[in-house]
Design a protein around this motif. Structure first.
Motif, mmCIF file in Angstrom:
data_model
loop_
_atom_site.group_PDB
_atom_site.id
_atom_site.type_symbol
_atom_site.label_atom_id
_atom_site.label_comp_id
_atom_site.label_asym_id
_atom_site.label_seq_id
_atom_site.Cartn_x
_atom_site.Cartn_y
_atom_site.Cartn_z
ATOM 1 N N GLY A 94 -34.857 -34.569 -17.351
ATOM 2 C CA GLY A 94 -35.133 -35.637 -17.434
ATOM 3 C C GLY A 94 -33.845 -36.399 -16.821
ATOM 4 N N ASN A 95 -34.188 -37.850 -16.646
ATOM 5 C CA ASN A 95 -32.996 -38.478 -15.738
ATOM 6 C C ASN A 95 -32.666 -39.784 -16.835
ATOM 7 O OD1 ASN A 95 -31.556 -39.890 -13.962
ATOM 8 N ND2 ASN A 95 -33.220 -40.772 -12.885
ATOM 9 N N ILE A 96 -31.517 -39.553 -17.345
ATOM 10 C CA ILE A 96 -31.148 -40.551 -18.217
ATOM 11 C C ILE A 96 -29.942 -41.362 -17.677
ATOM 12 C CG2 ILE A 96 -31.691 -39.589 -20.305
ATOM 13 C CD1 ILE A 96 -28.827 -39.003 -20.740
ATOM 14 N N THR A 97 -29.777 -41.032 -16.072
ATOM 15 C CA THR A 97 -28.381 -42.049 -15.445
ATOM 16 C C THR A 97 -29.343 -43.439 -15.231
ATOM 17 O OG1 THR A 97 -29.282 -41.348 -13.249
ATOM 18 C CG2 THR A 97 -27.730 -39.782 -14.627
ATOM 19 N N PRO A 98 -28.723 -44.265 -14.604
ATOM 20 C CA PRO A 98 -29.086 -45.615 -13.852
ATOM 21 C C PRO A 98 -29.719 -45.231 -12.521
ATOM 22 C CG PRO A 98 -26.880 -45.987 -14.836
ATOM 23 C CD PRO A 98 -27.189 -44.326 -14.688
ATOM 24 N N PHE A 99 -29.712 -44.132 -12.036
ATOM 25 C CA PHE A 99 -29.907 -43.884 -10.575
ATOM 26 C C PHE A 99 -31.328 -43.036 -10.609
ATOM 27 C CE2 PHE A 99 -25.141 -43.698 -11.148
ATOM 28 C CZ PHE A 99 -25.086 -45.125 -10.744
ATOM 29 N N SER A 100 -32.187 -43.692 -9.923
ATOM 30 C CA SER A 100 -33.559 -43.022 -9.782
ATOM 31 C C SER A 100 -33.669 -41.853 -8.923
ATOM 32 C CB SER A 100 -34.424 -44.092 -9.314
ATOM 33 O OG SER A 100 -34.122 -44.333 -7.964
ATOM 34 N N ARG A 101 -34.596 -40.940 -8.932
ATOM 35 C CA ARG A 101 -34.731 -39.823 -8.221
ATOM 36 C C ARG A 101 -35.985 -39.865 -7.429
ATOM 37 N NH1 ARG A 101 -36.442 -34.019 -9.447
ATOM 38 N NH2 ARG A 101 -38.304 -34.965 -8.747
ATOM 39 N N SER A 102 -36.119 -39.674 -6.091
ATOM 40 C CA SER A 102 -37.341 -39.899 -5.556
ATOM 41 C C SER A 102 -37.555 -38.473 -4.617
ATOM 42 C CB SER A 102 -37.728 -40.934 -5.004
ATOM 43 O OG SER A 102 -38.890 -41.139 -4.220
ATOM 44 N N ASN A 103 -38.643 -38.132 -4.232
ATOM 45 C CA ASN A 103 -38.728 -37.179 -2.955
ATOM 46 C C ASN A 103 -40.256 -37.350 -2.551
ATOM 47 O OD1 ASN A 103 -39.618 -35.659 -5.572
ATOM 48 N ND2 ASN A 103 -40.279 -34.156 -3.960
ATOM 49 N N ALA A 104 -40.545 -36.979 -1.274
ATOM 50 C CA ALA A 104 -41.820 -36.574 -0.574
ATOM 51 C C ALA A 104 -41.963 -35.154 -0.896
ATOM 52 C CB ALA A 104 -42.054 -37.277 0.765
ATOM 53 N N PHE A 105 -43.309 -34.855 -1.139
ATOM 54 C CA PHE A 105 -43.671 -33.380 -1.384
ATOM 55 C C PHE A 105 -44.762 -32.978 -0.715
ATOM 56 C CE2 PHE A 105 -45.366 -29.987 -4.086
ATOM 57 C CZ PHE A 105 -44.262 -29.236 -4.265
ATOM 58 N N PHE A 106 -44.532 -31.859 0.063
ATOM 59 C CA PHE A 106 -45.853 -31.406 0.730
ATOM 60 C C PHE A 106 -46.105 -29.824 0.596
ATOM 61 C CE2 PHE A 106 -44.027 -35.083 3.142
ATOM 62 C CZ PHE A 106 -45.403 -35.869 3.464
ATOM 63 N N VAL A 107 -47.336 -29.676 0.490
ATOM 64 C CA VAL A 107 -47.476 -28.191 -0.139
ATOM 65 C C VAL A 107 -48.271 -27.682 1.324
ATOM 66 C CG1 VAL A 107 -48.637 -26.409 -1.286
ATOM 67 C CG2 VAL A 107 -47.443 -28.349 -2.496
ATOM 68 N N PHE A 108 -47.782 -26.696 2.067
ATOM 69 C CA PHE A 108 -48.561 -26.197 3.212
ATOM 70 C C PHE A 108 -49.032 -25.000 2.891
ATOM 71 C CE2 PHE A 108 -45.271 -28.936 4.637
ATOM 72 C CZ PHE A 108 -45.750 -29.771 5.657
ATOM 73 N N ASN A 109 -50.400 -24.802 3.278
ATOM 74 C CA ASN A 109 -51.064 -23.236 2.716
ATOM 75 C C ASN A 109 -51.443 -22.740 4.188
ATOM 76 O OD1 ASN A 109 -52.197 -21.412 1.211
ATOM 77 N ND2 ASN A 109 -54.106 -22.541 1.058
ATOM 78 N N ALA A 110 -51.471 -21.536 4.323
ATOM 79 C CA ALA A 110 -51.903 -20.630 5.539
ATOM 80 C C ALA A 110 -53.621 -21.189 5.454
ATOM 81 C CB ALA A 110 -51.588 -19.283 5.446
#
Length: 310
Positions: A258-274
């Motif tokens: 979990g994130n209890i700091t004041p600073f957010s965390r974000s990411n763009a997530f892609f799943v590549f399947n064969a």
């Protein structure tokens, strides 16, 4: 140990899960499916590292302007500036704070271009030794102070049991859209854990995704299994500045605090399947999850693009 069969059509299942008791099964698929060559999008050392550890952290692939544009688009998607598809938003447990936005390429031209970029999709295609398509995509956001954890899991266990992904021939790409450090809930991975398949105990509840997207409780290993994996392989925190790319095998054990700091965390997530690994009927659930979680039907291979995003 012989494989069990699926109750619906008696298929032989190399990775049975959702069983009465937890089991450890050996991996039966490659991790890196291409032979390294001088024009490969990874160095030979990087390809060997991915094969050994089940993940790779790459920095400085994207320019500062590209990262800023992606961060601005991310904020617009989360902040209500875009009209989003019904059902594509998941909120934090106990609040209306946006946790996840699914179907990124369908909802944003910029993220559509990112999903096709040679620096991401090109690497995925090399690792999988095949043309690829996007099995799942999402924008993950962990707000400051209240961002909840993502519990330890192997994505493949869920994708196999609930989506019908036949084999371990998929790779996830997480592009950091905020600085991720050791304090604000970064992705944690167990290097080498992808070589073991933990067949999880317990049947899949009806519409399990409605609960698991907020807090995953089915399809997760026992504390004993996680302790054994961590003792054998250790835990690595995938930290880095915004623009860092984290690639990991579909069976690598991972999670985040979990994130209890004041600073957010974000990411763009892609799943590549064969393309050769398209979905069948679920191996451990009565019906497939919704399309926003798993691209079903006849998939279309990505046309990989080169050049700057912006």
């Amino acid at each position: 140990m012989s494989a069990i069969t699926h109750p619906a059509d008696r298929r032989q299942d190399p990775y049975p899960s959702r069983l009465p008791e937890e089991r450890w099964l050996p991996r039966q698929d490659k991790t890196v499916w291409s032979q390294w060559r001088p024009d490969a999008p990874l160095t030979a050392q990087q390809a060997d590292q991915f094969d050994r550890d089940g993940f790779l952290v790459l920095k400085d692939l994207f320019t500062e302007d590209e990262v800023k544009a992606l961060m601005a688009e991310s904020a617009a998607l989360r902040g209500g500036e875009r009209e989003l598809m019904d059902g594509s938003i998941i909120t934090e447990p106990g609040s209306d704070e946006v946790r996840t936005v699914f179907k990124l390429p369908e909802q944003s031209p910029l993220f559509n271009r990112l999903a096709r970029d040679r620096r991401i999709a090109g690497i995925a295609s090399f690792l999988l030794g095949d043309d690829v398509y996007v099995h799942q995509s999402r924008l993950n956001y962990k707000p400051g102070f209240t961002g909840k954890e993502f519990y330890w899991h192997s994505d493949f266990e869920t994708w196999h049991a609930e989506d019908g992904m036949p084999r371990m021939r998929a790779v996830s790409a997480s592009l950091l859209l905020t600085d991720n450090d050791a304090l604000n809930g970064p992705l944690m991975l167990m290097p080498g854990s992808h070589k073991h398949f933990i067949a999880c105990a317990g049947e899949t509840p009806e519409d399990n995704h409605k609960a698991s997207l907020k807090k995953q409780e089915v399809g997760v290993p026992s504390h004993g299994a996680l302790t054994k994996l961590a003792s054998e392989h250790g835990i690595h925190a995938a930290t880095g500045k915004a623009g860092t790319l984290v690639l990991f095998d579909c069976n690598t054990m991972h999670g985040s605090n979990g994130n209890i700091t004041p600073f957010s965390r974000s990411n763009a997530f892609f799943v590549f399947n064969a393309m050769s690994n398209q979905l069948e009927e679920p191996f451990g659930a009565k019906k497939p999850r919704p399309d926003f979680l798993a691209e079903r039907g006849e998939a279309k291979a990505i046309e990989i693009a080169s050049g700057k995003l912006v």
